[in-house]
Design an enzyme around this catalytic site. Structure first.
Site, PDB file in Angstrom:
ATOM      1  N   ASP A 226       0.820  -1.205   0.000  1.00  0.00           N
ATOM      2  CA  ASP A 226       0.000   0.000   0.000  1.00  0.00           C
ATOM      3  C   ASP A 226       0.863   1.268   0.000  1.00  0.00           C
ATOM      4  O   ASP A 226       1.857   1.350   0.730  1.00  0.00           O
ATOM      5  CB  ASP A 226      -0.873  -0.022   1.261  1.00  0.00           C
ATOM      6  CG  ASP A 226      -1.922   1.057   1.275  1.00  0.00           C
ATOM      7  OD1 ASP A 226      -2.836   0.994   0.456  1.00  0.00           O
ATOM      8  OD2 ASP A 226      -1.817   1.978   2.121  1.00  0.00           O
TER       9      ASP A 226
ATOM     10  N   GLU B  93      14.181 -14.581   2.011  1.00  0.00           N
ATOM     11  CA  GLU B  93      14.548 -15.573   3.033  1.00  0.00           C
ATOM     12  C   GLU B  93      13.679 -16.823   2.893  1.00  0.00           C
ATOM     13  O   GLU B  93      14.046 -17.903   3.327  1.00  0.00           O
ATOM     14  CB  GLU B  93      14.314 -15.011   4.453  1.00  0.00           C
ATOM     15  CG  GLU B  93      15.229 -13.883   4.852  1.00  0.00           C
ATOM     16  CD  GLU B  93      14.721 -13.174   6.127  1.00  0.00           C
ATOM     17  OE1 GLU B  93      13.852 -13.725   6.850  1.00  0.00           O
ATOM     18  OE2 GLU B  93      15.199 -12.047   6.380  1.00  0.00           O
TER      19      GLU B  93
HETATM   20  C1  NOJ Z   1      -4.346   3.058  -0.962  1.00  0.00           C
HETATM   21  C2  NOJ Z   1      -5.498   2.119  -0.832  1.00  0.00           C
HETATM   22  O1  NOJ Z   1      -5.759   1.535  -2.081  1.00  0.00           O
HETATM   23  C3  NOJ Z   1      -6.671   2.913  -0.306  1.00  0.00           C
HETATM   24  O2  NOJ Z   1      -7.872   2.194  -0.335  1.00  0.00           O
HETATM   25  C4  NOJ Z   1      -6.341   3.359   1.088  1.00  0.00           C
HETATM   26  O3  NOJ Z   1      -7.386   4.190   1.563  1.00  0.00           O
HETATM   27  C5  NOJ Z   1      -5.030   4.146   1.104  1.00  0.00           C
HETATM   28  N1  NOJ Z   1      -3.994   3.524   0.352  1.00  0.00           N
HETATM   29  C6  NOJ Z   1      -4.536   4.363   2.523  1.00  0.00           C
HETATM   30  O4  NOJ Z   1      -3.990   3.194   3.050  1.00  0.00           O
END
Ligand code: NOJ
Length: 553
Positions: free
Chosen positions: A194, A246
């Protein structure tokens, strides 16, 4: 092929109106039938769910509404039993502000976790002005949040309740890597990362330079020189890769890292290092396309240049953050079908968001009723008169409504008498898995056919890609070939598959340059006759090239 499951909206096994991990297990066969190779699950970890799981309060536990650690293990095992790989979502740029780490960190400036997040003194009298000009990913507001407890500012690149971890602190890094190992030990095959481009900010906290940017999907005033895609974020990708490596020889093959990063193709390429960084990065350009041959030819050429074999481009048409494809093409199923053909026949890794395979549409909702924290935060400061004119698509709830399985009440997502956490799309009776199953010409059968051909034909799953030069008499037609040089059907001849998409609103006749056999057509009136291909408006075709009679310039 990677299929994104948004667990809250996929399938509810216990009738509480929320999807759960058992629901995913119960529907794995749908994914196998579709031809999925890997599932990526959006977060289901312990979380207050203010950003529906992208605000984690324990990396190594499962939120009770989704199941338990045992259910997570059962899911991994059940997927593996069916030959599916499993990726989890790793949200390490930030945690929830309700993570016990943050509770400790904000309690004082001197406790053992005080440096686990990014804390700074403010500027001006009493330090009440943010430490620098960094903006949140939403761009509108400062990324800094004031903490009365510490009389200091903490960085929250996304939303205020998502404080950024200080990944420069070796203890934090190790804690995060341990969470990664925790899941790898349980057999997870990789992670989607993310907002990975923000993990390492400038250690000197320099102001971002002024520089307005309008790049189609984003408008902003400040560059992100010191906050996004820094050299240190790229170095961090390699450290994370070393952790997953790993486990490389512990069965199941390589563990894969797929980054959510934004930038030019050149910038994105840097995350792959020399084979020692992330293996994959999402290419999001197709989320904000122009429906034209030129746009796609240009993008494909750029990614082929920047991600040549053995690197793999990772194309995306939909995800849980952006408008559904069918809405972006104005409800025109013919166009959506042509883009499905592109997605499934390009070189690299196609990704599909749940429901895309049945052309699920956005469910219109009022912004003021949004659960999505981005929509809500926008609503909280925009005057009512303006809210009335805001395009509803800003609300991510619209693309997160329950998966439409059948025509029963609640679309088979949850018990017919339960209240689903978000409303089911009102048109679900006409558009669901059951009504499209086995129906020739349905979107579901198109995806199944495309993915089957892709796995059967080496040229499509591992071949090179060659773009045909623009045909001046058909400028709105895009043609490319996939070529497998390793195994030919005949003596040493490569297997060739040709894909042609007609973006025009008029029909086109194409010379394929050889004898071809039809494999997939998006429209029954696509015909191969007299050595020519006839493509109606907004249609696409996949053919096997049996014999070449002429070569492209
Ligand atoms: C990107 C994710 O796809 C989204 O849904 C989220 O709200 C934000 N990152 C924050 O983590």
């Amino acid at each position: 092929m990677i299929y994104q499951v948004y667990p809250r909206s996929f399938a509810d096994s216990d009738g509480d109106g929320l999807g759960d991990l058992q629901g995913v297990i119960d529907h794995l066969d749908h994914l196998v039938d579709l031809g999925v190779g890997t599932i990526w699950l959006s977060p289901f970890f312990a979380s207050p769910q203010e950003d529906y799981g992208y605000d984690i309060s324990d990396y190594c536990d499962v939120a009770p509404e989704y199941g338990t650690l045992e259910t997570a293990q059962a899911l991994i095992d059940a997927a593996h039993d069916r030959g599916l790989k499993v990726m989890f979502d790793l949200v390490i740029n930030h945690t929830s502000d309700q993570h016990p780490w943050f509770a400790r960190s904000r309690a004082s400036r001197s406790n053992p976790k005080s440096d686990w997040y990014i804390w700074r003194d403010g500027r001006g009298r009493g330090g009440r002005r943010p430490p620098n000009n960094w903006r949140s990913a939403m761009e509108v507001k400062s990324a800094w949040q004031w903490s009365a407890d510490r009389q200091q500012w903490y960085l929250a690149t996304f939303l205020p309740f998502q404080p950024d971890l200080n990944l420069r602190n070796p203890e934090v890094k190790e804690a995060v890597f341990e969470a990664v190992r925790f899941w790898l030990r349980r057999g997870v095959d990789g992670f989607r990362l993310d907002i990975f481009g923000y993990v390492m900010k400038d250690p000197e906290f320099r102001d971002n330079p002024f520089g307005p940017v309008v790049d189609g999907s984003q408008t902003r005033i400040w560059q992100r020189t010191f906050t996004e895609n820094t050299d240190d974020s790229i170095a961090f990708a390699k450290e994370l890769r070393a952790v997953v490596d790993e486990f490389a020889d512990q069965g199941g093959g390589d563990r894969v890292l797929l980054g959510e990063v934004f930038g030019t193709p050149e910038t994105l390429r840097r995350y792959l290092g020399d084979g020692d960084g992330l293996q994959l990065v999402f290419l999001f350009d197709f989320l904000a396309y122009t429906y034209s041959a030129e746009f796609f030819r240009d993008r494909i050429a750029a990614y082929e240049r920047e991600f040549p074999p053995p690197l793999q481009p990772t194309y995306v048409l939909e995800n849980h953050d952006r408008s559904r494809l069918i809405d972006r093409v104005g409800g025109d199923e013919a166009r959506a079908r042509t883009l499905a053909v592109l997605l499934c026949t390009l070189r690299g890794v196609p990704t599909i968001y749940q429901g895309q395979e049945i052309a699920m549409a956005n469910t219109p909702m009022r912004l003021r009723e949004a659960r999505d924290p981005i929509a809500r935060s926008f609503f909280s400061w925009v005057p009512e008169a303006v809210v009335q004119r805001v395009p509803e698509r800003l609300n991510r709830d619209e693309v997160r409504t329950p998966m439409q399985w059948n025509s029963e009440p609640n679309a088979g997502f949850t018990s017919p008498v339960a209240v689903a956490w978000l409303p089911v799309h009102p048109g679900y009776r006409d558009r669901n898995v059951a009504v499209q199953d086995g129906v020739e010409g349905s979107m579901l059968e198109l995806y199944r056919l495309l993915l089957r051909i892709r796995s059967e034909r080496p040229s499509l799953h591992r071949g090179s890609l060659r773009l045909r030069p623009v045909d001046p008499s058909n400028p709105e037609v895009l043609t490319y070939e996939r070529i497998d040089h390793l195994t030919g059907a005949g003596a040493g001849s490569p297997e060739v598959t040709m894909i042609t998409v007609n973006f025009a609103s008029s029909a086109a006749w194409i010379e394929p340059g050889g004898r071809v056999e039809l494999l997939v057509a998006t429209d029954p009136s696509v015909v191969v006759t007299g050595g020519r291909l006839h493509l109606p408006p907004c249609s696409a075709v996949v053919v096997a090239v049996m014999e070449r009679t002429s070569t492209w310039p």
